[in-house]
Structures are given as C-alpha cells and as structure tokens.
Design a protein around this motif. Structure first.
Motif, PDB file in Angstrom:
ATOM      1  N   UNK A 208       2.343 -12.544  85.566  1.00 16.09           N
ATOM      2  CA  UNK A 208       1.639 -13.418  86.515  1.00 16.09           C
ATOM      3  C   UNK A 208       0.281 -12.847  86.903  1.00 16.09           C
ATOM      4  N   UNK A 209      -0.574 -13.709  87.411  1.00 16.19           N
ATOM      5  CA  UNK A 209      -1.866 -13.256  87.926  1.00 16.19           C
ATOM      6  C   UNK A 209      -1.625 -12.492  89.221  1.00 16.19           C
ATOM      7  N   UNK A 210      -2.232 -11.328  89.352  1.00 18.00           N
ATOM      8  CA  UNK A 210      -1.993 -10.471  90.512  1.00 18.00           C
ATOM      9  C   UNK A 210      -2.473 -11.134  91.790  1.00 18.00           C
ATOM     10  N   UNK A 211      -1.737 -10.897  92.863  1.00 21.11           N
ATOM     11  CA  UNK A 211      -2.135 -11.376  94.187  1.00 21.11           C
ATOM     12  C   UNK A 211      -1.604 -10.403  95.218  1.00 21.11           C
ATOM     13  N   UNK A 212      -2.234 -10.398  96.387  1.00 17.43           N
ATOM     14  CA  UNK A 212      -1.826  -9.471  97.443  1.00 17.43           C
ATOM     15  C   UNK A 212      -0.392  -9.715  97.871  1.00 17.43           C
ATOM     16  N   UNK A 213       0.037 -10.971  97.905  1.00 13.38           N
ATOM     17  CA  UNK A 213       1.396 -11.293  98.354  1.00 13.38           C
ATOM     18  C   UNK A 213       2.438 -10.894  97.342  1.00 13.38           C
ATOM     19  N   UNK A 214       2.009 -10.734  96.068  1.00 18.60           N
ATOM     20  CA  UNK A 214       2.965 -10.379  95.032  1.00 18.60           C
ATOM     21  C   UNK A 214       2.965  -8.904  94.720  1.00 18.60           C
ATOM     22  N   UNK A 215       2.305  -8.109  95.551  1.00 17.55           N
ATOM     23  CA  UNK A 215       2.230  -6.670  95.291  1.00 17.55           C
ATOM     24  C   UNK A 215       3.595  -6.033  95.422  1.00 17.55           C
ATOM     25  N   UNK A 216       3.859  -4.915  94.696  1.00 15.03           N
ATOM     26  CA  UNK A 216       5.137  -4.224  94.801  1.00 15.03           C
ATOM     27  C   UNK A 216       5.445  -3.843  96.235  1.00 15.03           C
ATOM     28  N   UNK A 217       6.736  -3.797  96.600  1.00 13.56           N
ATOM     29  CA  UNK A 217       7.118  -3.576  97.998  1.00 13.56           C
ATOM     30  C   UNK A 217       7.086  -2.139  98.453  1.00 13.56           C
ATOM     31  N   UNK A 218       6.581  -1.207  97.622  1.00 15.11           N
ATOM     32  CA  UNK A 218       6.646   0.194  98.011  1.00 15.11           C
ATOM     33  C   UNK A 218       5.556   0.617  98.981  1.00 15.11           C
ATOM     34  N   UNK A 219       4.551  -0.191  99.190  1.00 17.85           N
ATOM     35  CA  UNK A 219       3.452   0.214 100.056  1.00 17.85           C
ATOM     36  C   UNK A 219       3.922   0.340 101.491  1.00 17.85           C
ATOM     37  N   UNK A 220       3.470   1.365 102.234  1.00 14.59           N
ATOM     38  CA  UNK A 220       3.870   1.517 103.625  1.00 14.59           C
ATOM     39  C   UNK A 220       3.428   0.319 104.444  1.00 14.59           C
ATOM     40  N   UNK A 221       4.361  -0.216 105.223  1.00 15.02           N
ATOM     41  CA  UNK A 221       4.021  -1.309 106.122  1.00 15.02           C
ATOM     42  C   UNK A 221       4.077  -2.681 105.483  1.00 15.02           C
ATOM     43  N   UNK A 222       4.589  -2.817 104.249  1.00 16.09           N
ATOM     44  CA  UNK A 222       4.740  -4.123 103.638  1.00 16.09           C
ATOM     45  C   UNK A 222       3.452  -4.622 103.032  1.00 16.09           C
ATOM     46  N   UNK A 223       3.286  -5.941 103.044  1.00 14.84           N
ATOM     47  CA  UNK A 223       2.118  -6.551 102.419  1.00 14.84           C
ATOM     48  C   UNK A 223       0.856  -6.161 103.158  1.00 14.84           C
ATOM     49  N   UNK A 224      -0.280  -6.074 102.465  1.00 21.42           N
ATOM     50  CA  UNK A 224      -1.526  -5.672 103.117  1.00 21.42           C
ATOM     51  C   UNK A 224      -1.936  -6.665 104.182  1.00 21.42           C
ATOM     52  N   UNK A 225      -2.509  -6.181 105.289  1.00 17.75           N
ATOM     53  CA  UNK A 225      -2.901  -7.076 106.379  1.00 17.75           C
ATOM     54  C   UNK A 225      -4.102  -7.909 105.968  1.00 17.75           C
ATOM     55  N   UNK A 226      -4.264  -9.094 106.582  1.00 12.66           N
ATOM     56  CA  UNK A 226      -5.444  -9.909 106.267  1.00 12.66           C
ATOM     57  C   UNK A 226      -6.698  -9.223 106.743  1.00 12.66           C
ATOM     58  N   UNK A 227      -7.831  -9.471 106.089  1.00 10.25           N
ATOM     59  CA  UNK A 227      -9.076  -8.824 106.504  1.00 10.25           C
ATOM     60  C   UNK A 227      -9.478  -9.299 107.883  1.00 10.25           C
ATOM     61  N   UNK A 228     -10.204  -8.462 108.655  1.00  8.24           N
ATOM     62  CA  UNK A 228     -10.617  -8.843 110.000  1.00  8.24           C
ATOM     63  C   UNK A 228     -11.570 -10.019 109.953  1.00  8.24           C
ATOM     64  N   UNK A 229     -11.675 -10.790 111.046  1.00  5.34           N
ATOM     65  CA  UNK A 229     -12.578 -11.943 111.058  1.00  5.34           C
ATOM     66  C   UNK A 229     -14.016 -11.519 110.927  1.00  5.34           C
ATOM     67  N   UNK A 230     -14.828 -12.425 110.411  1.00  5.91           N
ATOM     68  CA  UNK A 230     -16.244 -12.117 110.248  1.00  5.91           C
ATOM     69  C   UNK A 230     -16.522 -11.549 108.880  1.00  5.91           C
ATOM     70  N   UNK A 231     -17.776 -11.407 108.517  1.00 12.44           N
ATOM     71  CA  UNK A 231     -18.149 -10.907 107.197  1.00 12.44           C
ATOM     72  C   UNK A 231     -17.810  -9.444 107.050  1.00 12.44           C
TER      73      UNK A 231
END
Length: 468
Positions: A208-231
C-alpha cells in the motif's frame, strides 16, 4: 549500570526486529519481505552499536547530557519506525510524507529547544554538539544527496565536540569516549545511507501507499500527532551566501564603524525608561521571546511559501546576560551599564549597529546579518556564529575572536589588540584590518584555502592562495 543500559538497548532493538519480521511476513511475498527488511536490520545494527554506546556514556555523565540522550534515543526510534514503513509501503505524496516525518521533526525540535533552555548548563558544549547536528536525521527528506547532508551536520557538531575534548581530555576519559561514540553515529549513518539510500529514502515497489495512519504500531505514543495549526517553520538552509543586498547599501550601513573613538557621537543612547530590566512592565507589552536555531522540518510542496514570523525586539539584562534580539534596522544601540561578570548575546539582529561600553566578560553574535559591533574591552572571547556580513571593531583589548560558519566578517583591531588570536572554521570572506601610524587601516584577508602534505612523520598544513 552502563553495561546494563547498553544491554537493555540491544534487547529493545532485537525485540523490534522480531516484531518487524512477524508483522511484515503476512502481507507480501517471502522474497520481497526479506529484501525490504535488509536496510531495517542494518539500521538496527547502528542502534545497537554506536547509538547504544552514546546512550550508555551519556548515562554515566548524567544530568542534562543524559536527558538529551533520552530525547535522541526517541528520535532514532521514530526514524526506525519510518524505515519500517518505507520497507513495506510505496512512496506517498508530499503531504503524506510530511505526516510521516512529523514524529522525527517534533523530537528534533525538542532536542534543540532543550539546548536553548539550558544555556547555563555546565554541559552546554555537549548539548550544543547534539543540537547542531540532530537535523542530520532529516536525511530521509534530502534527496538526491542525503549522505552529504549528514556529513554537513556532523561537521557542525565538531566545533563543540572539540571544545569538549579540550575541556576533558586530561580530566575525564568518559567525556572523550562520549565524543567518539556520538560522532561515530553520524559516520556509520553516512555509510549506511551510501549502501541503502544513496539518492534518497528507499521505498517498496509493492504494498500500500504509505500514510501516517498506517505506520507500524511500535512508535512510542501511537500514531504521530497532527501538525500544529498555522504554517510550519521553513527548512534549515545552510547555503546562504550573504549576497542579497547591493554593495553600496552594505557600505553605507557600516560607514560609521571606521570613525574609531568618535563613533559614539552618532549613536543613540538607550535611556533607563527603555530598558526592560529596569521597567518590567515593558516585557508584558511585547510578549514572550523565543530564541534558538530553526528546527528541521519536512520539505514544503512546490509553490507554497511560509510567511516569516516577526518577533518583538529585545534589549535587556537577564541576570548576567545582556540579551539583544530581533533588532531590525536599529542604528545606534548602546549597552553602557556593564560589569566584568556580564556577557552580551546578540541573536537575529539585522542591519543594525551595537556598541558595548566598558569591560565585559564575553560577546556572542549568533544568526545576525549585516550587524556592526563596536566594543571597548572583552576579557574572554568574542564569538561570531552563523552570521553573514558583519563588522566588528575593537576599541580596547580582546584576547580571542572566534568566527564559525560565517560568510563575510571584517574585524577592525585597535593598537592594543594586535595580539588577539582569531580562530575561524567553516567561514569565508574574512578580513582583518590593522591600524597604521597614520590612523589608516590596512586590510588583510584570512586564508580560506589550505594545502596539506605528509612529510614522512606527520601531516603539515599551510595556507595557500587561490590561483588565477
């Protein structure tokens, strides 16, 4: 304890490797799975080797060094997760890649912020070495030359690792071993990239095409957090050359610097009412000030431009440190109420002039562009770091001037400061101006090109002139 910590690190890597094999075996073919996992296993060798050794030695040193190492351990863990994703997924779009890089970018920012928050730490050189080089983990977004990028970041760390070696080579061998272990991480990473990711991060041709939600579950804290608001902040740029303004503007800006002792006639004195350390209410009017180098961030999609953030100017005495920050076009800044124990730290001051009166401990100029500095006496060192087109005039005495990663620096010495040592590294367009009997200055360039030969016993390096 150090051996135990190293063993734990190796066990964590081994468990991660087993989980990666068991998790990736069900999707693709056996041959494909073995091929894509090869560079993940090779990365695990770095984690269980030089990274584990660096972590172990950092624990022996303790304090801020250990805290920093814990952050670095998390950064390498996040990158290991990204490599696991790329080994079994196809390359995503720029937006998808940004999400995948977010965990690594976040930890890099934490590492650099920790250094800025602990400038008074006894291990500040250790923290600076790590902070200056941690953007090397951004090699995954640096196609087509990720290897040279890591080398550049490693070189940035050596200015501070050399200081650590100087301070501890005859005192504590642990710190010497710490430097060797830390630098070996980046050396091994360059070799690793050359073998597996020569022109950029390798991705699977199937799956499959890689995506943040499909990342392996071994990373500390689960899926990566969304980027902060703003540029997001702009990516780090080490290729700036200081050629963005006409020469006549540059000359006009610093015309007054050649007036010698008469320079104070044209300067504006900062009254007590304008000094924030004597008027705390002024601080609340301009809001908090954050300093420090720009963190690594993933490349922006083509055509997007992040607006520059404007921070309020600062001129205040914070404890023993005079902070001069975010000054734009400020002609005639003066610091006069100085004491021997105080230091001056000028950060992101552009198209401005600053005079420091009296005798002071040291002066640091960091990330400044087209800044003119005039000072009386410094008993320690004047450091110029990450600057472009600056001019410095000594009216009294200074024992050492250090110029690092700077393009364009003119140093005007006084008759009393001719014994000053000028140390330079990774810098260009440097000139030293020496006063004559008639008061005129003689300008001489600082060598940028060197020739090294082997004389049969040792390397001999001499300065050379550029031919033609």
């Amino acid at each position: 304890m150090a051996e135990l910590a190293s063993l734990v690190q190796r066990l964590e890597v081994a468990v991660g490797r087993l989980e990666s094999v068991s998790g990736g075996g069900g999707g693709g073919s056996t041959a494909g799975s073995g091929a894509v996992s090869a560079y993940v296993e090779a990365y695990d060798v770095i984690l269980s080797g030089s990274v584990a050794q660096y972590t172990s030695l950092s624990q022996q040193i303790g304090g801020d060094v250990q805290k920093h190492a814990d952050m670095m351990k998390q950064a390498f863990s996040c990158q290991r997760q990204l490599l696991g994703t790329s080994s079994c997924s196809q390359q995503p779009s720029d937006a998808g890649l940004t999400g995948l890089l977010a965990p690594v970018s976040k930890v890099i920012q934490q590492v650099q912020a920790f250094r800025e928050q602990n400038r008074s730490s006894p291990f500040f050189n250790h923290l600076s070495a790590v902070s200056e080089s941690v953007p090397a983990l951004g090699w995954v977004a640096m196609a087509p030359k990720p290897g040279p990028y890591v080398k550049e970041m490693q070189d940035a760390a050596m200015f501070y690792t050399n200081r650590v070696l100087k301070d501890y080579k005859d005192k504590d061998k642990v710190h010497v071993d710490w430097v060797k272990a830390y630098l070996s991480i980046w050396t091994e990473l360059q070799n690793y990239i050359k073998q597996y990711h020569t022109t950029g991060l390798a991705w699977s041709k199937s799956g499959p095409v890689a995506s943040a939600s499909a990342a392996p579950p071994r990373a500390p804290g689960g899926a990566p957090p969304p980027p902060p608001p703003g540029p997001p902040p702009p990516p780090m740029d080490f290729s700036q050359t200081g050629k963005d303004q006409p020469a006549e503007n540059h000359n006009a800006l610093f015309a007054s610097i050649n007036k010698g002792s008469d320079i104070t006639k044209g300067l504006k004195h900062v009254s007590d009412k304008e000094k924030t350390h004597k008027n705390p209410s002024l601080k609340t009017q301009c809001g908090p000030v954050r300093t420090g180098p720009k963190p690594f961030s993933s490349p922006q999609p083509t055509g997007s431009t992040a607006p520059a953030r404007s921070l309020p100017p600062v001129l205040e005495l914070d404890g023993k440190k005079w902070k001069v920050e975010n000054q734009e076009g400020a002609q005639g800044l003066v610091i006069s109420d100085t004491e021997l124990k105080q230091v001056v730290y000028a950060f992101k001051c552009n198209h401005s002039t600053l005079q420091v009166k009296g005798k002071i401990n040291s002066i640091i100029i960091d990330n400044c562009k087209k800044l003119g500095l005039v000072f009386d006496d410094v008993v320690g060192i004047v450091e110029v770091i990450n600057c472009r087109d600056v001019k410095i005039q000594v009216l009294g005495k200074v024992p050492t001037i250090s110029i690092n990663k700077t393009d364009g620096c003119h140093v005007y010495l006084s008759a009393d400061s001719l014994a000053c040592e000028i140390v330079s590294a990774k810098s260009s367009e440097m000139n030293v101006l020496v006063p004559g009997k008639d008061g005129d200055f003689t300008e001489m360039p600082v060598p940028e090109q060197f020739k090294t030969i082997w004389d049969g016993k040792k390397l001999v390096t001499t300065a050379t002139e550029i031919a033609g």
